[in-house]
Every structure is written in C-alpha cells, then in structure tokens.
Design a protein around this motif. Sequence first.
Motif, PDB file in Angstrom:
ATOM      1  N   TYR A 172       0.852  -1.187   0.000  1.00  0.00           N
ATOM      2  CA  TYR A 172       0.000   0.000   0.000  1.00  0.00           C
ATOM      3  C   TYR A 172       0.889   1.238   0.000  1.00  0.00           C
ATOM      4  N   THR A 173       0.861   1.992  -1.094  1.00  0.00           N
ATOM      5  CA  THR A 173       1.591   3.253  -1.150  1.00  0.00           C
ATOM      6  C   THR A 173       0.569   4.367  -1.303  1.00  0.00           C
ATOM      7  N   SER A 174       0.355   5.118  -0.237  1.00  0.00           N
ATOM      8  CA  SER A 174      -0.652   6.185  -0.261  1.00  0.00           C
ATOM      9  C   SER A 174      -0.223   7.271  -1.237  1.00  0.00           C
ATOM     10  N   TRP A 175      -1.226   7.908  -1.845  1.00  0.00           N
ATOM     11  CA  TRP A 175      -0.889   8.955  -2.804  1.00  0.00           C
ATOM     12  C   TRP A 175      -0.449  10.214  -2.093  1.00  0.00           C
ATOM     13  N   GLY A 176       0.656  10.751  -2.590  1.00  0.00           N
ATOM     14  CA  GLY A 176       1.172  12.005  -2.114  1.00  0.00           C
ATOM     15  C   GLY A 176       1.632  11.984  -0.687  1.00  0.00           C
ATOM     16  N   PRO A 177       2.649  11.193  -0.321  1.00  0.00           N
ATOM     17  CA  PRO A 177       3.140  11.200   1.058  1.00  0.00           C
ATOM     18  C   PRO A 177       3.699  12.560   1.460  1.00  0.00           C
ATOM     19  N   ILE A 178       4.002  13.361   0.431  1.00  0.00           N
ATOM     20  CA  ILE A 178       4.443  14.738   0.638  1.00  0.00           C
ATOM     21  C   ILE A 178       3.596  15.598  -0.283  1.00  0.00           C
ATOM     22  N   ASP A 179       3.222  16.786   0.154  1.00  0.00           N
ATOM     23  CA  ASP A 179       2.384  17.656  -0.672  1.00  0.00           C
ATOM     24  C   ASP A 179       3.020  17.863  -2.039  1.00  0.00           C
ATOM     25  N   LEU A 180       2.184  17.871  -3.063  1.00  0.00           N
ATOM     26  CA  LEU A 180       2.687  17.996  -4.425  1.00  0.00           C
ATOM     27  C   LEU A 180       1.691  18.750  -5.292  1.00  0.00           C
ATOM     28  N   ILE A 181       2.045  18.977  -6.539  1.00  0.00           N
ATOM     29  CA  ILE A 181       1.159  19.664  -7.476  1.00  0.00           C
ATOM     30  C   ILE A 181       0.054  18.702  -7.894  1.00  0.00           C
ATOM     31  N   SER A 182      -1.194  19.151  -7.814  1.00  0.00           N
ATOM     32  CA  SER A 182      -2.329  18.302  -8.167  1.00  0.00           C
ATOM     33  C   SER A 182      -2.256  17.875  -9.623  1.00  0.00           C
ATOM     34  N   ALA A 183      -2.562  16.604  -9.887  1.00  0.00           N
ATOM     35  CA  ALA A 183      -2.525  16.095 -11.260  1.00  0.00           C
ATOM     36  C   ALA A 183      -3.558  16.790 -12.133  1.00  0.00           C
ATOM     37  N   SER A 184      -4.770  16.949 -11.612  1.00  0.00           N
ATOM     38  CA  SER A 184      -5.854  17.467 -12.440  1.00  0.00           C
ATOM     39  C   SER A 184      -5.883  18.989 -12.494  1.00  0.00           C
ATOM     40  N   THR A 185      -5.773  19.649 -11.343  1.00  0.00           N
ATOM     41  CA  THR A 185      -5.932  21.102 -11.290  1.00  0.00           C
ATOM     42  C   THR A 185      -4.615  21.871 -11.246  1.00  0.00           C
ATOM     43  N   SER A 186      -3.511  21.178 -11.027  1.00  0.00           N
ATOM     44  CA  SER A 186      -2.174  21.795 -10.934  1.00  0.00           C
ATOM     45  C   SER A 186      -2.083  22.835  -9.825  1.00  0.00           C
ATOM     46  N   GLU A 187      -2.832  22.636  -8.745  1.00  0.00           N
ATOM     47  CA  GLU A 187      -2.755  23.538  -7.600  1.00  0.00           C
ATOM     48  C   GLU A 187      -1.995  22.866  -6.457  1.00  0.00           C
ATOM     49  N   MET A 188      -1.531  23.669  -5.510  1.00  0.00           N
ATOM     50  CA  MET A 188      -0.906  23.147  -4.300  1.00  0.00           C
ATOM     51  C   MET A 188      -1.909  23.031  -3.162  1.00  0.00           C
ATOM     52  N   SER A 189      -2.998  23.787  -3.241  1.00  0.00           N
ATOM     53  CA  SER A 189      -3.964  23.840  -2.135  1.00  0.00           C
ATOM     54  C   SER A 189      -4.573  22.486  -1.833  1.00  0.00           C
ATOM     55  N   LYS A 190      -4.671  21.640  -2.833  1.00  0.00           N
ATOM     56  CA  LYS A 190      -5.212  20.301  -2.638  1.00  0.00           C
ATOM     57  C   LYS A 190      -4.073  19.406  -2.154  1.00  0.00           C
ATOM     58  N   ARG A 191      -3.985  19.250  -0.839  1.00  0.00           N
ATOM     59  CA  ARG A 191      -2.833  18.585  -0.240  1.00  0.00           C
ATOM     60  C   ARG A 191      -3.176  17.159   0.196  1.00  0.00           C
ATOM     61  N   TYR A 192      -2.269  16.241  -0.082  1.00  0.00           N
ATOM     62  CA  TYR A 192      -2.445  14.838   0.281  1.00  0.00           C
ATOM     63  C   TYR A 192      -1.444  14.368   1.341  1.00  0.00           C
ATOM     64  N   GLY A 193      -0.367  15.108   1.524  1.00  0.00           N
ATOM     65  CA  GLY A 193       0.804  14.566   2.185  1.00  0.00           C
ATOM     66  C   GLY A 193       0.738  14.367   3.685  1.00  0.00           C
ATOM     67  N   PHE A 194       1.648  13.519   4.160  1.00  0.00           N
ATOM     68  CA  PHE A 194       1.981  13.433   5.577  1.00  0.00           C
ATOM     69  C   PHE A 194       2.965  14.549   5.927  1.00  0.00           C
ATOM     70  N   ILE A 195       3.555  15.117   4.868  1.00  0.00           N
ATOM     71  CA  ILE A 195       4.563  16.163   5.001  1.00  0.00           C
ATOM     72  C   ILE A 195       4.070  17.409   4.277  1.00  0.00           C
ATOM     73  N   TYR A 196       3.977  18.499   4.990  1.00  0.00           N
ATOM     74  CA  TYR A 196       3.538  19.778   4.424  1.00  0.00           C
ATOM     75  C   TYR A 196       4.707  20.432   3.700  1.00  0.00           C
ATOM     76  N   VAL A 197       4.440  21.009   2.531  1.00  0.00           N
ATOM     77  CA  VAL A 197       5.450  21.764   1.793  1.00  0.00           C
ATOM     78  C   VAL A 197       5.017  23.214   1.737  1.00  0.00           C
ATOM     79  N   ASP A 198       5.869  24.098   2.208  1.00  0.00           N
ATOM     80  CA  ASP A 198       5.550  25.527   2.255  1.00  0.00           C
ATOM     81  C   ASP A 198       5.649  26.132   0.851  1.00  0.00           C
ATOM     82  N   GLN A 199       4.546  25.994   0.124  1.00  0.00           N
ATOM     83  CA  GLN A 199       4.431  26.580  -1.213  1.00  0.00           C
ATOM     84  C   GLN A 199       2.943  26.782  -1.514  1.00  0.00           C
TER      85      GLN A 199
END
Length: 486
Positions: A429-456
């Motif tokens: 099981y590899t969860s999606w986005g263990p670190i915040d990243l650019i959204s695939a569909s909307t290309s935004e950062m606001s949609k965060r998935y990570g266990f790790i926050y990225v200041d951007q």
Amino acid sequence: MYSKNVPSSFPKNFLWGGATAANQVEGAWNIDGKGISTAEVVKRATSRKNFTFNEVTKKSLEEAIEDTSTITYPKRRGIDFYHHYEEDIRLFAEMGFKAYRLSIAWARIFPNGDENEPNEKGLVFYDHVFEVCKKYGIEPVVTISHYEMPLGLTLKSNGWETRETIDEFTKLTKVLFERYKGQVKYWLTFNEINAAVWGFSGTGALDEGLPVAQKMQLRYQALHHQFIASALAVLQCHEIDPEAKIGSMLARMQTYPKTPAPSDVRAAQLQDQLNLFFTDVQVRGEYPRYMNRYFHDNGIELEFVTGDEETLKQGKVDFLSFSYYMSTVTSDDEDITKVTGNFALGEANPYLESSEWGWQIDPIGLRITLNELWDRYQVPLFIVENGLGAIDELTADKKIHDDYRIDYLRKHIVEMKEAIKDGVELMGYTSWGPIDLISASTSEMSKRYGFIYVDQDDEGNGSLERIRKDSFYWFKEVIASNGEKL
C-alpha cells in the motif's frame, strides 16, 4: 485448497509507503538536459472543482512552448524534489517506509523522445535517488510512464497515435532495465492506463476538433499501441532482470447500480467492464470478447499488425496495481446529477460523504474492489494510490492537525485488512502524495495529500520547507505495527 487458517493481519513483508509522480514533484523542468514533457504544457485549472485536465489544443501548445512560466504551468516547478530528494526520502525513512513509488521523467532520459543515446545526467539523477532509497532500506517501485512523455513525440508523431512511439518507449525501457538492474525490483509500465481514453494526458495526442467517434477511434488505437509497448517491456524486463517484477496500473472505478432494477444493474456491469477491459488485456493477455460489441457499436476498428496478439499473450504482467479513491453510482437514466473525481462520472451516492473536491469517500468499496480484482485475476494486487486531498491549515507554531486525513486512511486500511482475511493476496500500500505535491488534475498546491507539508502556495510562493503533519506520526505507528495500531 481448503484451509482453516484465516490471515489475521498484513503479511510480514507488506510494502508500506507512498507514491508520487515525477511531473508533480521534481521541478527542474529545463536543466541538466531535460526536455519538456506533455505534463508541462497543461495549464493550471481555473476551477478548483475541475476534475479533468485542461484541454490541450494546437494553439495552447504553441503558447506553452513560447511561455516559460511556472505559475501558468506549475508542474514545471513541482516541489523541487530534484534538489530535495535526499531530505524527502530521509523523511519517508523516518516514517518507516518499506517502499517508495516514483516515476521516471521520460524527457529527462530522452529529452525529445527520439534521440539515439540517453541523457547521462538524467540517468545519474535516478542513480542517486535509488542509492538514497537503498541507504534507508526502501524498495523503489518505479512507474515508467506517468502522464509525462516527451513533448517532442507529440510534435513528431502525435504521441501514441502512431505505432512508431512503441519503438521509442521500448528504447527507454531497455535503457532503464539495464541501468537499474538489481536496484529496482518492482516496475509499472503505464500509470492509470485507462486514462488514455480521456485524451491528451494519457495519449500525448492532439485530437481537438474531431467528432466524438473519431476521437474515440484515435484514443483506443493509441491505447492499443500502449498495450503492445507494455507487453514488450514485460518481455524485456523478464529477459534483462529475471529477479524483477513488472505490473500494470489501473485507475479503479468501483461502480454500483442505483437500484435493483435489472437495467441499472446492467448499466453498472457495463461500466465495470469498460474499467476492467484494460487489466483484462494486460493480465489475461488478450482483448475480452465483450469489447467486440462496444467497438462495433461505437464504430471503432483497431489496427493490429501480425504478431500483436502473440505479443499480448506472452507479455502478461506479473501483478496488478491500481489507484482507488472513490466509488460511483450509475443507472440507465441519463437525466441524473453527477459527481466527479479521478476520471469517475456517476450519480451521487446518498450513503457516502464527500471530500472538499466532491470525491465520495467509500472505504468499504476498497474491500469490494480488492475481492473483485482478486477473484477475477488471481494475481498479486498492489494498492499504489489512495489518499485524501484536502485544504490543510498551518498553525502559528507550524503544526498541521489533519485528523480528517488520518480518519480517511484508517478506514481504508481497516478494509484492506478485511480483504486480506477474505483471502486476497495484497502486496502493499503506497498512499498517494506522502508529501504535498502539485495536483494532477488542477495543478494547484492547495489540494494537499501529504503526511509532510510543503511551504508553497498555488502561485509558487514559499520557502519549500518540509513540515511533519499529525498524520506523519500516525502513519509511522501504522507501519511500525504492520497495520495493527490504527
């Protein structure tokens, strides 16, 4: 064989970890010889609830080539994993990751896609990434193509529309299998291969202005070329590195009938077939008969060349991986209110809650999916994407209290354990986005998935500092207890 022994939990060698894509994390889009990719010409969405990739047209493509903006095209900057990979993998190791799913940026290896020799600087970058993974005992799970083919192949051959792209892909895979033999044990050919029927991001082919029938003809032909390329890659991998395993990857859409009405049940069955068609080809090694009528009714005539059927038969994958985010409801009534999410279109399910982006949350659906896929294929399964995109609030003392994410993941892991008790063979099981990243569909950062926050932020402002969320510490305990402490 009948056995009284029912598994009580996850297997000891279970691959816990997280998953990212090169185009959503790496950045460094135009340095060290890298070419531009198809992901890097897709504009940032204007609507947060827009679940599809923005359409790419000939005009928008010309604009993107001229424009060097990372605000309009955020995937060009990602979260700068290219320069932060050691820090990021160290954080994954702190959580106890057993596996890290990442993708290779094809345009980092062959900048235009058609060069005779690979870009050594690109290969060296992944050398370093795999060395750091090895240092921490993390198994790389590598996706070869994750919505990021070289744009040069779009300009030259209209992406996967033409058969010549198969040769360029197998040239890439040969280089990768030889270079990383012994370093990478698990490979995936195409991310969410069913995305090809949605257009450019999956096919790299422009099809603007075409009637629907011609678009579908182009997309399914492009998909056939991907099937052949995948099967040839499987054969290459088995020959070059017999110890490695190579799998397919599906965006799984679990579909329920709206009512017990036979017409609704049939509508759901059809949607299920159209979703599992892709893995039927890659796991079973042949086109399923039920697609004959679909192709006939939609005027689709696929062009096979001599040997294609044998190639598919010989190049069957070793395991089946998939993404799972939500389920949908369908009926034969076209006059319904639809919900969206990860390429799913269906009626809202009144029994489920939804995320801020309208994706319906259905943990039990994951158990249903696992059982159905296992019963159908009897090959090892691997959940390589699952997670919750949400708006996270950073407190004044730099904390992120994301109980909602913990709750989402906990419920899905509980159902995974139940599926294992049901008899499902689940690899990891590899969860999606263990670190915040650019959204695939909307290309935004606001949609965060990570266990790790990225200041951007969405415009690219921020220090890129990595900050552990509450879910970081929770997932660390989950892994340490092999799924017992939830």
